[in-house]
Design a protein around this motif. Structure first.
Motif, PDB file in Angstrom:
ATOM      1  N   HIS A 164       4.233   1.876  11.506  1.00  0.00           N
ATOM      2  CA  HIS A 164       3.557   0.885  10.668  1.00  0.00           C
ATOM      3  C   HIS A 164       2.507   0.180  11.534  1.00  0.00           C
ATOM      4  O   HIS A 164       2.839  -0.576  12.439  1.00  0.00           O
ATOM      5  CB  HIS A 164       4.556  -0.141  10.118  1.00  0.00           C
ATOM      6  N   ARG A 165       1.248   0.451  11.218  1.00  0.00           N
ATOM      7  CA  ARG A 165       0.149  -0.201  11.929  1.00  0.00           C
ATOM      8  C   ARG A 165      -0.418  -1.292  11.042  1.00  0.00           C
ATOM      9  O   ARG A 165      -0.925  -1.018   9.960  1.00  0.00           O
ATOM     10  CB  ARG A 165      -0.981   0.799  12.210  1.00  0.00           C
ATOM     11  N   LEU A 166      -0.314  -2.514  11.522  1.00  0.00           N
ATOM     12  CA  LEU A 166      -0.893  -3.628  10.777  1.00  0.00           C
ATOM     13  C   LEU A 166      -2.376  -3.685  11.109  1.00  0.00           C
ATOM     14  O   LEU A 166      -2.760  -3.972  12.244  1.00  0.00           O
ATOM     15  CB  LEU A 166      -0.193  -4.935  11.160  1.00  0.00           C
ATOM     16  N   GLU A 167      -3.196  -3.355  10.115  1.00  0.00           N
ATOM     17  CA  GLU A 167      -4.641  -3.340  10.322  1.00  0.00           C
ATOM     18  C   GLU A 167      -5.313  -4.192   9.255  1.00  0.00           C
ATOM     19  O   GLU A 167      -4.943  -4.141   8.087  1.00  0.00           O
ATOM     20  CB  GLU A 167      -5.180  -1.902  10.218  1.00  0.00           C
ATOM     21  N   ASP A 168      -6.291  -4.969   9.674  1.00  0.00           N
ATOM     22  CA  ASP A 168      -7.046  -5.791   8.742  1.00  0.00           C
ATOM     23  C   ASP A 168      -8.344  -6.191   9.427  1.00  0.00           C
ATOM     24  O   ASP A 168      -8.378  -6.342  10.646  1.00  0.00           O
ATOM     25  CB  ASP A 168      -6.221  -7.048   8.381  1.00  0.00           C
ATOM     26  N   MET A 172       0.817  -1.215   0.000  1.00  0.00           N
ATOM     27  CA  MET A 172       0.000   0.000   0.000  1.00  0.00           C
ATOM     28  C   MET A 172       0.851   1.265   0.000  1.00  0.00           C
ATOM     29  O   MET A 172       1.805   1.385   0.773  1.00  0.00           O
ATOM     30  CB  MET A 172      -0.918   0.013   1.221  1.00  0.00           C
ATOM     31  N   SER A 173       0.448   2.224  -0.845  1.00  0.00           N
ATOM     32  CA  SER A 173       1.204   3.475  -0.922  1.00  0.00           C
ATOM     33  C   SER A 173       1.095   4.278   0.372  1.00  0.00           C
ATOM     34  O   SER A 173       2.026   4.979   0.746  1.00  0.00           O
ATOM     35  CB  SER A 173       0.740   4.302  -2.115  1.00  0.00           C
ATOM     36  N   LYS A 174      -0.019   4.150   1.098  1.00  0.00           N
ATOM     37  CA  LYS A 174      -0.158   4.893   2.370  1.00  0.00           C
ATOM     38  C   LYS A 174       0.850   4.406   3.420  1.00  0.00           C
ATOM     39  O   LYS A 174       1.133   5.098   4.388  1.00  0.00           O
ATOM     40  CB  LYS A 174      -1.592   4.827   2.915  1.00  0.00           C
ATOM     41  N   ASN A 175       1.387   3.210   3.226  1.00  0.00           N
ATOM     42  CA  ASN A 175       2.430   2.683   4.118  1.00  0.00           C
ATOM     43  C   ASN A 175       3.822   2.849   3.505  1.00  0.00           C
ATOM     44  O   ASN A 175       4.769   2.195   3.935  1.00  0.00           O
ATOM     45  CB  ASN A 175       2.156   1.207   4.421  1.00  0.00           C
ATOM     46  N   ASN A 176       3.913   3.728   2.483  1.00  0.00           N
ATOM     47  CA  ASN A 176       5.162   3.941   1.740  1.00  0.00           C
ATOM     48  C   ASN A 176       5.636   2.663   1.049  1.00  0.00           C
ATOM     49  O   ASN A 176       6.817   2.493   0.781  1.00  0.00           O
ATOM     50  CB  ASN A 176       6.289   4.464   2.649  1.00  0.00           C
ATOM     51  N   GLY A 177       4.716   1.750   0.798  1.00  0.00           N
ATOM     52  CA  GLY A 177       5.067   0.448   0.233  1.00  0.00           C
ATOM     53  C   GLY A 177       5.249   0.455  -1.264  1.00  0.00           C
ATOM     54  O   GLY A 177       5.243   1.505  -1.914  1.00  0.00           O
ATOM     55  N   GLY A 178       5.420  -0.735  -1.809  1.00  0.00           N
ATOM     56  CA  GLY A 178       5.618  -0.915  -3.245  1.00  0.00           C
ATOM     57  C   GLY A 178       5.481  -2.380  -3.598  1.00  0.00           C
ATOM     58  O   GLY A 178       4.976  -3.167  -2.803  1.00  0.00           O
ATOM     59  N   ASP A 179       5.961  -2.744  -4.763  1.00  0.00           N
ATOM     60  CA  ASP A 179       5.817  -4.130  -5.215  1.00  0.00           C
ATOM     61  C   ASP A 179       6.614  -5.084  -4.320  1.00  0.00           C
ATOM     62  O   ASP A 179       7.814  -4.928  -4.143  1.00  0.00           O
ATOM     63  CB  ASP A 179       6.306  -4.275  -6.664  1.00  0.00           C
TER      64      ASP A 179
END
Length: 108
Positions: free
Chosen positions: A74-78, A34-41
């Motif tokens: 980093h909040r792990l939410e699901d 997710m881009s909101k977590n500064n993530g990528g592929d």
């Protein structure tokens, strides 16, 4: 492409034993894409590992590692988790080199 170790981060604080391992792997992969977590592929998520509550996430691109590390929290939410969990994200290469140095310092 950079070496795999340079594209990998260590995740601490993964909630252990709440969900099946493949479900938790899936949640981690989504979080770090997710881009909101500064993530990528994401190339690969390794979970579980030998250490409890630890996962390894390898990105396609080393630049993503830098942006993920810059994110304060980093909040792990699901919806499958009853609450959010704070994750600690660190560089994989640092952990490994520290471990190697530790081994070299020990008397033989």
């Amino acid at each position: 492409q950079a070496a795999k170790s340079a594209r990998t981060v260590v995740i601490n604080g993964v909630p252990d034993g709440l969900l099946q391992n493949d479900v938790m792997t899936d949640i981690l992969m989504i979080h770090f894409q997710m881009s909101k977590n500064n993530g990528g592929d994401v190339e690969e998520v390794v979970y579980p590992t030998e250490e409890k509550g630890v996962a390894y996430v390898t990105f396609e691109d080393q630049e993503v590692v830098e942006s993920v590390l810059k994110k304060d929290e980093h909040r792990l939410e699901d919806k499958r988790l009853s609450r959010y969990y704070l994750l600690k994200v660190t560089r994989y290469c640092e952990n490994v080199s520290a471990f190697t140095i530790h081994l070299l310092v020990l008397p033989v």
